[in-house]
Design a protein around this motif. Structure first.
Motif, PDB file in Angstrom:
ATOM      1  N   SER A  56       0.436   4.207  -0.564  1.00 38.25           N
ATOM      2  CA  SER A  56      -0.070   5.456   0.003  1.00 38.25           C
ATOM      3  C   SER A  56       0.322   5.590   1.469  1.00 38.25           C
ATOM      4  O   SER A  56       0.211   6.674   2.054  1.00 38.25           O
ATOM      5  N   ARG A  57       0.849   4.476   2.053  1.00 37.53           N
ATOM      6  CA  ARG A  57       1.203   4.491   3.473  1.00 37.53           C
ATOM      7  C   ARG A  57       2.651   4.096   3.748  1.00 37.53           C
ATOM      8  O   ARG A  57       3.212   4.457   4.788  1.00 37.53           O
TER       9      ARG A  57
ATOM     10  N   PRO B  84      -3.640  10.008  -4.611  1.00 42.11           N
ATOM     11  CA  PRO B  84      -4.201  10.544  -3.370  1.00 42.11           C
ATOM     12  C   PRO B  84      -5.191  11.686  -3.571  1.00 42.11           C
ATOM     13  O   PRO B  84      -6.073  11.897  -2.741  1.00 42.11           O
ATOM     14  N   ASP B  85      -5.054  12.432  -4.664  1.00 38.87           N
ATOM     15  CA  ASP B  85      -5.976  13.541  -4.912  1.00 38.87           C
ATOM     16  C   ASP B  85      -7.065  13.174  -5.909  1.00 38.87           C
ATOM     17  O   ASP B  85      -7.827  14.035  -6.354  1.00 38.87           O
TER      18      ASP B  85
ATOM     19  N   ASN C 104     -11.173   8.312  -0.497  1.00 38.25           N
ATOM     20  CA  ASN C 104     -11.687   9.064  -1.646  1.00 38.25           C
ATOM     21  C   ASN C 104     -12.294   8.133  -2.698  1.00 38.25           C
ATOM     22  O   ASN C 104     -11.814   8.001  -3.814  1.00 38.25           O
TER      23      ASN C 104
ATOM     24  N   LEU D  46      -6.297   3.512  -6.517  1.00 38.99           N
ATOM     25  CA  LEU D  46      -6.534   4.593  -5.559  1.00 38.99           C
ATOM     26  C   LEU D  46      -5.298   4.882  -4.718  1.00 38.99           C
ATOM     27  O   LEU D  46      -5.038   6.036  -4.345  1.00 38.99           O
ATOM     28  N   GLU D  47      -4.524   3.844  -4.414  1.00 42.68           N
ATOM     29  CA  GLU D  47      -3.286   4.029  -3.657  1.00 42.68           C
ATOM     30  C   GLU D  47      -2.287   4.906  -4.405  1.00 42.68           C
ATOM     31  O   GLU D  47      -1.371   5.465  -3.802  1.00 42.68           O
ATOM     32  N   LYS D  48      -2.460   5.018  -5.730  1.00 42.42           N
ATOM     33  CA  LYS D  48      -1.532   5.780  -6.571  1.00 42.42           C
ATOM     34  C   LYS D  48      -2.013   7.203  -6.850  1.00 42.42           C
ATOM     35  O   LYS D  48      -1.300   7.974  -7.494  1.00 42.42           O
TER      36      LYS D  48
ATOM     37  N   LEU E 141      -8.138   4.196   2.923  1.00 39.43           N
ATOM     38  CA  LEU E 141      -8.481   4.921   1.702  1.00 39.43           C
ATOM     39  C   LEU E 141      -9.909   5.443   1.814  1.00 39.43           C
ATOM     40  O   LEU E 141     -10.823   4.694   2.158  1.00 39.43           O
TER      41      LEU E 141
ATOM     42  N   ASN F 144       0.865  -1.187   0.000  1.00 41.22           N
ATOM     43  CA  ASN F 144       0.000   0.000   0.000  1.00 41.22           C
ATOM     44  C   ASN F 144       0.896   1.230   0.000  1.00 41.22           C
ATOM     45  O   ASN F 144       1.273   1.750   1.055  1.00 41.22           O
TER      46      ASN F 144
ATOM     47  N   THR G 215      -2.423  11.527 -10.532  1.00 44.21           N
ATOM     48  CA  THR G 215      -2.962  12.356  -9.462  1.00 44.21           C
ATOM     49  C   THR G 215      -4.113  13.200  -9.989  1.00 44.21           C
ATOM     50  O   THR G 215      -4.004  13.832 -11.037  1.00 44.21           O
TER      51      THR G 215
ATOM     52  N   HIS H 191     -10.233  10.285  -7.334  1.00 40.09           N
ATOM     53  CA  HIS H 191     -11.441   9.665  -6.798  1.00 40.09           C
ATOM     54  C   HIS H 191     -11.772   8.447  -7.655  1.00 40.09           C
ATOM     55  O   HIS H 191     -11.563   8.454  -8.873  1.00 40.09           O
TER      56      HIS H 191
END
Length: 433
Positions: free
Chosen positions: A182-183, A269-270, A297, A265-267, A295, A180, A246, A272
């Protein structure tokens, strides 16, 4: 109930009642509170017997000289698997347990039948598969893959190619996890898993993939805390083709349980993502995974991808279509026997119906990625070319998989290439007006 009695119950639910192997096994394990060693033995016996069913049938057939009950045949198959493939289990123990089970189900007469067949089988050498003259028949018995599937592969990959695919799918599947990102970064996750004693290594095929050897990685706190997900490496390559950016708005049209959409979505962050699935009961599974991964969004809802009125226009769309699933028979071994040649045409029709509908929600210049977990030319290349032909506003759009030396608009990934599931990915772009 002991492990072998449970194995017969699980096998019966799968082969006679149409249960999914992973779901039935998990339910039985929970209901009986099995310890790790019994869980492992039960899983090995059930999956092994299903995976080797045509081979077992060939081995035991000469010893079944009278008509027997269906449950007796199942008990024989489970026993033969243990005698032939489980060296750590003594043959006498397997036979004695089978006789006891038969006696408890049908009485002494049924027990005598089982005892006689298994004793006779054990004292004789195994039948020689090499004596089968026809190539496809011999390969089918060797790999327990039905002939109609092998013939399809032979048509498109040659006999040698079909044999390579079949033998690759006749092995235990590799386990991969998806970082993941994003983390946490992949190097950081690798280090933390290794410190916790897990045998893991990075994959060169996909930038987020980590290969796992042994151990129950789902018990790791890092899983519960959302640092990784279980996903096959070939499935992660959908994200390689999608290339989410993004700020993108993405649709995952056949989403459950959500792996590909959440990977996207992990790729971003801004961005949807809307994640829908035709099955209402599967939508909470997507929500639960998104919550575990941290997650937010995203929107989840029930939607038939062939007809749903989606709420907007999208920069990128994922269609991981319903398919025959022939690429994942190592993980879902019963699929090979449940599918028939007659299933393919309706699936192709549905796949095209979905593609032709969702493309109306793709922005000009947007990307649509079509994928299946099967190895069947009609569902893969044929669908891709037919969809393009039917839609003048859609064109093939190349992507790359560096580790496979690939650049092009579509790719059939075969299981022997990198130890992955069989998978197909095609990428399209909607022409600018």
């Amino acid at each position: 109930m002991n492990v072998r009695e449970l194995a017969l119950e699980v096998y019966t639910r799968i082969t006679e009642e149409g249960g999914y192997s992973n779901i039935v096994l998990n339910d039985i394990i929970k209901e009986n509170n099995l310890d790790p060693s019994d869980r492992g033995l039960l899983t090995e016996i059930v999956y092994g017997t299903i995976s080797k069913r045509l081979t077992i049938e060939f081995y035991i057939k000469p010893y079944i000289r009278k008509k027997i009950r269906r449950w007796q045949k199942s008990l024989l198959y489970l026993s033969v698997y243990q005698i032939v493939w489980l060296e750590r289990v003594p043959n006498y123990a397997v036979i004695n347990e089978a006789v006891d089970i038969a006696k408890s189900i049908g009485g002494p007469g049924h027990a005598n039948v089982i005892n006689g067949i298994l004793r006779n089988f054990e004292r004789n050498p195994l039948r020689d598969i090499g004596s089968v003259k026809k190539d496809i028949s011999r390969l089918s018995i060797e790999t327990s893959i039905p002939q109609w599937i092998l013939k399809q592969w032979e048509t498109h990959h040659g006999l040698e190619g079909a044999a390579e695919i079949a033998r690759a799918l006749d092995t235990h599947p590799e386990m991969y996890i998806r970082t993941n990102t994003s983390r946490i970064s992949r190097p950081e996750l690798l280090e933390r898993l290794q410190l916790d004693g897990h045998d893991v290594e990075e994959s060169g095929l996909q930038a987020d993939a980590i290969r796992v050897r042994g151990g129950d990685i789902l018990r790791s706190p890092l899983y519960r805390e959302g640092y990784f997900s279980i996903q096959d490496l070939s499935s992660m390559l959908v994200n390689t083709a999608l290339e989410p950016k993004t700020g993108d708005t993405v649709l995952d049209a056949c989403s459950a349980p959500g792996g590909k959409g959440l990977h996207a979505l992990e790729k971003m962050p801004d961005g949807h993502i809307d994640m829908s699935d035709i099955h209402e009961h599967k939508v909470p599974l997507i929500k639960a995974q998104a919550k575990r991964l941290g997650l937010t969004n995203l929107s989840t809802f029930r939607g038939d991808a062939a007809s749903h009125d989606y709420p907007g226009m999208y920069d990128r769309i994922i269609v991981d279509a319903p398919c025959s699933g022939l690429g994942v028979i190592r993980r879902k071994p019963e699929i090979r026997y449940e599918r028939t040649e007659q299933d393919i045409a309706p699936l192709v029709e549905l796949q095209l119906e979905i593609l032709n509908h969702v493309k109306n929600y793709l922005k000009p210049g947007g990307i649509l990625v079509y994928s299946t977990c099967t190895i069947h030319q009609m569902e893969n290349e044929n669908v891709a070319f037919t969809f393009k032909k039917q839609n003048e506003d859609m064109e093939f759009d190349p992507f790359t998989i560096d580790a496979l030396g690939f650049e092009g608009p579509f790719r059939q990934i075969l299981p022997q290439e990198a130890g992955t599931d069989g998978f197909f990915i095609a990428r399209f772009r909607k022409k600018e007006k």
